[in-house]
Each structure stands twice: as C-alpha cells, then as structure tokens.
Design a protein around this motif. Structure first.
Motif, mmCIF file in Angstrom:
data_model
loop_
_atom_site.group_PDB
_atom_site.id
_atom_site.type_symbol
_atom_site.label_atom_id
_atom_site.label_comp_id
_atom_site.label_asym_id
_atom_site.label_seq_id
_atom_site.Cartn_x
_atom_site.Cartn_y
_atom_site.Cartn_z
ATOM 1 N N ARG A 130 0.832 -0.861 0.175
ATOM 2 C CA ARG A 130 0.339 0.134 -0.330
ATOM 3 C C ARG A 130 0.741 1.610 -0.224
ATOM 4 N N VAL A 131 2.307 1.123 0.319
ATOM 5 C CA VAL A 131 2.805 2.545 0.920
ATOM 6 C C VAL A 131 3.446 2.621 -0.433
ATOM 7 N N LEU A 132 4.199 1.869 -1.073
ATOM 8 C CA LEU A 132 5.194 1.519 -2.311
ATOM 9 C C LEU A 132 4.833 1.900 -3.853
ATOM 10 N N GLY A 133 2.883 0.750 -3.986
ATOM 11 C CA GLY A 133 2.241 0.647 -4.587
ATOM 12 C C GLY A 133 3.166 -0.177 -5.598
ATOM 13 N N GLY A 134 3.100 -0.334 -7.282
ATOM 14 C CA GLY A 134 3.770 -0.952 -8.097
ATOM 15 C C GLY A 134 2.990 -2.130 -8.094
ATOM 16 N N ASP A 135 3.463 -2.534 -9.318
ATOM 17 C CA ASP A 135 2.516 -3.822 -9.932
ATOM 18 C C ASP A 135 3.052 -5.072 -9.929
ATOM 19 N N THR A 136 4.488 -5.710 -9.224
ATOM 20 C CA THR A 136 5.479 -6.633 -9.334
ATOM 21 C C THR A 136 4.943 -7.220 -7.989
ATOM 22 N N ALA A 137 4.597 -8.625 -7.590
ATOM 23 C CA ALA A 137 4.161 -8.873 -6.064
ATOM 24 C C ALA A 137 4.928 -10.351 -6.314
ATOM 25 N N PRO A 138 5.658 -11.103 -5.316
ATOM 26 C CA PRO A 138 6.409 -12.196 -5.456
ATOM 27 C C PRO A 138 5.352 -13.027 -4.940
ATOM 28 N N PHE A 139 6.117 -14.563 -5.740
ATOM 29 C CA PHE A 139 5.053 -15.634 -5.895
ATOM 30 C C PHE A 139 5.677 -16.103 -4.103
ATOM 31 N N VAL A 140 4.672 -15.633 -3.146
ATOM 32 C CA VAL A 140 4.825 -15.578 -1.580
ATOM 33 C C VAL A 140 4.418 -17.621 -0.913
ATOM 34 N N ILE A 141 5.889 -17.804 -0.535
ATOM 35 C CA ILE A 141 5.573 -19.423 0.471
ATOM 36 C C ILE A 141 5.168 -19.046 1.731
ATOM 37 N N ALA A 142 3.955 -18.700 2.215
ATOM 38 C CA ALA A 142 4.122 -18.558 3.611
ATOM 39 C C ALA A 142 4.481 -19.863 4.845
ATOM 40 N N VAL A 143 4.663 -19.231 5.850
ATOM 41 C CA VAL A 143 4.858 -20.329 6.554
ATOM 42 C C VAL A 143 4.006 -19.615 7.740
ATOM 43 N N ASN A 144 3.057 -21.203 9.162
ATOM 44 C CA ASN A 144 2.225 -20.770 9.771
ATOM 45 C C ASN A 144 3.567 -20.785 11.143
ATOM 46 N N CYS A 145 3.122 -20.104 11.967
ATOM 47 C CA CYS A 145 4.850 -20.143 12.851
ATOM 48 C C CYS A 145 4.022 -20.864 14.409
ATOM 49 N N THR A 146 4.922 -21.717 14.563
ATOM 50 C CA THR A 146 4.038 -23.057 15.473
ATOM 51 C C THR A 146 5.354 -22.044 16.837
ATOM 52 N N GLU A 147 6.917 -21.983 16.927
ATOM 53 C CA GLU A 147 7.308 -21.827 17.646
ATOM 54 C C GLU A 147 7.616 -20.138 18.040
ATOM 55 N N PRO A 148 6.566 -18.808 18.340
ATOM 56 C CA PRO A 148 6.842 -17.571 18.982
ATOM 57 C C PRO A 148 8.381 -17.215 19.498
ATOM 58 N N GLY A 149 9.126 -16.177 19.129
ATOM 59 C CA GLY A 149 10.371 -15.568 19.792
ATOM 60 C C GLY A 149 9.848 -15.428 21.183
ATOM 61 N N GLY A 150 11.065 -15.049 22.014
ATOM 62 C CA GLY A 150 10.504 -14.115 23.352
ATOM 63 C C GLY A 150 10.558 -12.507 23.160
#
Length: 365
Positions: A130-150
C-alpha cells in the motif's frame, strides 16, 4: 489440485519445491544461517535452509542455537526482512555523463519467490504494497508459526501466528513419530501449478487438525503483548507525556529499530560524481526519523531532541500511520526490541504510557 486444497510434502519435497521455482525462472529468497544469525538471501537449493537451528531473543539480545531436531522454520524473525528485496537499502535512481542527459537506472524487476514468510512479515508485505505501490508481487510461500520468539507480539497486533489469506502456498512444519513433513495450503492457481510439479499427497482431517492445534497453541506462547487499548488514541493524547524523556534517557538514537523494521520506508537521496566531474549519479538510500538531518528544514532540524525523535517514530508507527494508510504500521515481529542495543521494548513503553494516562484520568496534554 485447486486453491484451498491442503497437501503434504516431505523434506525432499520442500527441496524439490525450491528447485521447481528456480526452473520457472524465480529468484528464490529464503532463510539461511550466516554470521551467527538467520538471514534472508537467495537460495541455490533447499539444502541451504537452516535445518536444526533456532533462535533465542530478548530485549537487546539475539542468539542462534542448535535444536534437537532438523526443523527448518523453527526460528523467529532475524535482523533482515523481506522489505530489502522490494525496497532496496541502496539503489541508483539515474546517472549522467558529460552531456548532462540523465539516464534512468535499469530496474528490470526480477521474478521473486519468498520462502518462509511468517504471518507478521506477510502483513508487512501487504502494508508495504500500500505504501510503495507497484505491480510486481512476489510468489509467496508463507509459514504458519508454531514457535514464537521471546520478543514476538503478533497476536496482539492481529497478524499471526497463522498467516492470513493472500499467499500462493502456506506451510505448516511438523516433526513427530510420523517423520518430518509440511502441510501445504494452496492459496492460488499459480501455487497449485507449482505444487503440481512436486510429489505431494492430500492431507487427511487428523493431520490438518493437528497442524491447526499447533498454530493455535503458539498464540498462547507469545513473548510480548501490546496493551489492550486504543493505541491510536493513546499515542495521540500522550504527546506531552513526560515518559518520552524517560525513554530518551535510554535511547541511543542509533536508528537500529527503523533499519530492522519490516515496514519503515523513509529514504533520502545522494548525488555523487567522479573526480573528473564528467559522470554523476543519484542514489536513494534508507533514512530514519532518528537521524537529526531527517527533519532538517530552513537551516535547522525540527526534531533536535532524542525524545522528539523517538516520539515521532512511535507516533507514526502506531497512530498517524492509520491516517496515511488505514492501518497500524506495526506487525508485532519484535525485531526493534531484539536489535535495540539499549534493550528498549516498545510494548513496555506503550504500556507505561497507558498507565500514566489511566493514573491521571486521561493522557498528559
């Protein structure tokens, strides 16, 4: 295979996924161990993923350690974010020769694939879009987090530990008596086409439920939390709070927090020339509201004190960002806490502002 399907791949399947993306012309970016930290960089193969490494985080502290298993995504956010690949820290804008005709820099966008994007960082990518705009979007392989950090507090910011829809593929890593595997949620047609080239099998109901339970359990193990209060109003009404001076007495105004933040986007420009004066270039680089020169105007800096600069950063991130972009600018990744050399914890500072406001019957004015 269609979007909304859930499949299962093994560790070899994850490596094949990386290879498949590269074969399709993607530059695959993912986590890897380097210099005592989990960093983000281009992957030549899945073998470069940080198998068996975790991280310990606290205010002003970040350490990697060896795990008892070979998990590749069991670590929280490192010093780098995906921002650096969409909004480079240093880029050439144009250059010119003796004829003084400016030539724009060649910025042919690469096809990017991001592997290992957690919920907080996926939200940051949306904010940056939203901030930068542009038409180029990456292919995203997300990860559901099961071990959050401190220092993680994504739950209180509504960004994790599960990933919101909009990804191409989303992984949930599982290691138990049944082996090392990844449940894969298919979120787009492109994701389905890529995964079709990887050996995968449909997940059964028990596997899906077990993965969801792990993500839900992670929500109860956050290291930090923002106070349950209207942050936008609190920060706005706390403009004259004496607490800003207390923070300033500890803050080094080093700008580490803005450099590691996945949504900070401020820049400045620099013009450079060679010794002959026949070649000049204009470069854009990241800047920070903690720099005295950032607010330089008509012969002087508007924000001269550390207190005013810290207030500007926090006020923009948690309050006035809504006026510009319709959301908070904080995603709860905790990087600013871990990488602050003074160990300043913004969740604690906001909680203190809330206490002061409640103790006076209203925020300081």
């Amino acid at each position: 295979m269609t979007p909304r399907d859930t499949m299962v791949i093994d560790r070899a399947g994850l490596d094949r996924l990386v290879d498949t993306l590269r074969e399709h012309g993607y530059r695959v970016i993912g986590p890897q161990l380097r210099g005592g930290a989990i960093v983000l960089d281009e992957l030549d193969s899945g073998a470069q993923l940080p198998a068996g490494w975790g991280v310990q985080t606290a205010p002003g502290r970040y350490r990697v350690y060896r795990r008892d298993d070979v998990a590749v995504f069991a670590h929280s956010a490192g010093p780098g974010s995906w921002k650096q690949f969409l909004h480079p820290p240093h880029r050439k804008v144009w250059e010119t020769g003796p004829d003084l005709t400016p030539e724009p820099a060649d910025e042919t966008p690469a096809r990017l694939a991001f592997l290992g994007v957690r919920g907080c960082d996926f939200a940051a990518l949306s904010i940056l879009g939203r901030v930068l705009g542009g038409d180029t979007a990456p292919f995203v392989i997300a990860v559901n987090c099961t071990e959050p950090g401190g220092v993680c507090f994504c739950v209180s910011m509504g960004t994790g530990p599960g990933v919101s829809p909009g990804y191409d593929l989303a992984l949930t890593e599982r290691i138990d008596g049944a082996g090392h595997r990844f449940l894969v949620d298919v979120g787009s047609d492109t994701g389905a086409r890529i995964l079709a080239e990887v050996t995968a099998r449909p997940a059964d109901a028990a596997q899906i439920a077990a993965a969801q339970e792990e993500v839900t359990a992670a929500a109860g193990r956050m290291g930090r939390a923002m106070p349950e209060i209207d942050l936008r109003t609190l920060i706005r009404d706390s403009r004259e709070s004496p607490h800003w001076q207390d923070v300033a007495s500890r803050c080094l105004t080093c700008a580490n927090c803005t450099m590691v933040c996945p949504t900070c986007f401020c820049t400045t420009t620099e013009d450079v020339t060679d010794l002959t004066g026949e070649h000049a270039e204009r470069w854009e680089r990241w800047a920070s509201c903690f720099e005295p020169d950032f607010s330089y105007l008509h012969g002087g800096a508007v924000r001269q004190s550390g207190a005013s600069r810290y207030r500007q950063w926090l006020s923009h991130k948690l309050s006035t960002w809504y006026d510009q972009f319709g959301s908070s600018g904080c995603v709860g990744c905790g990087r600013c806490i871990a990488w602050c050399p003074a160990g300043i914890d913004l969740t604690a500072e906001v909680a203190r502002l809330a206490q002061l406001a409640e103790g006076t019957g209203g925020a300081h004015r």
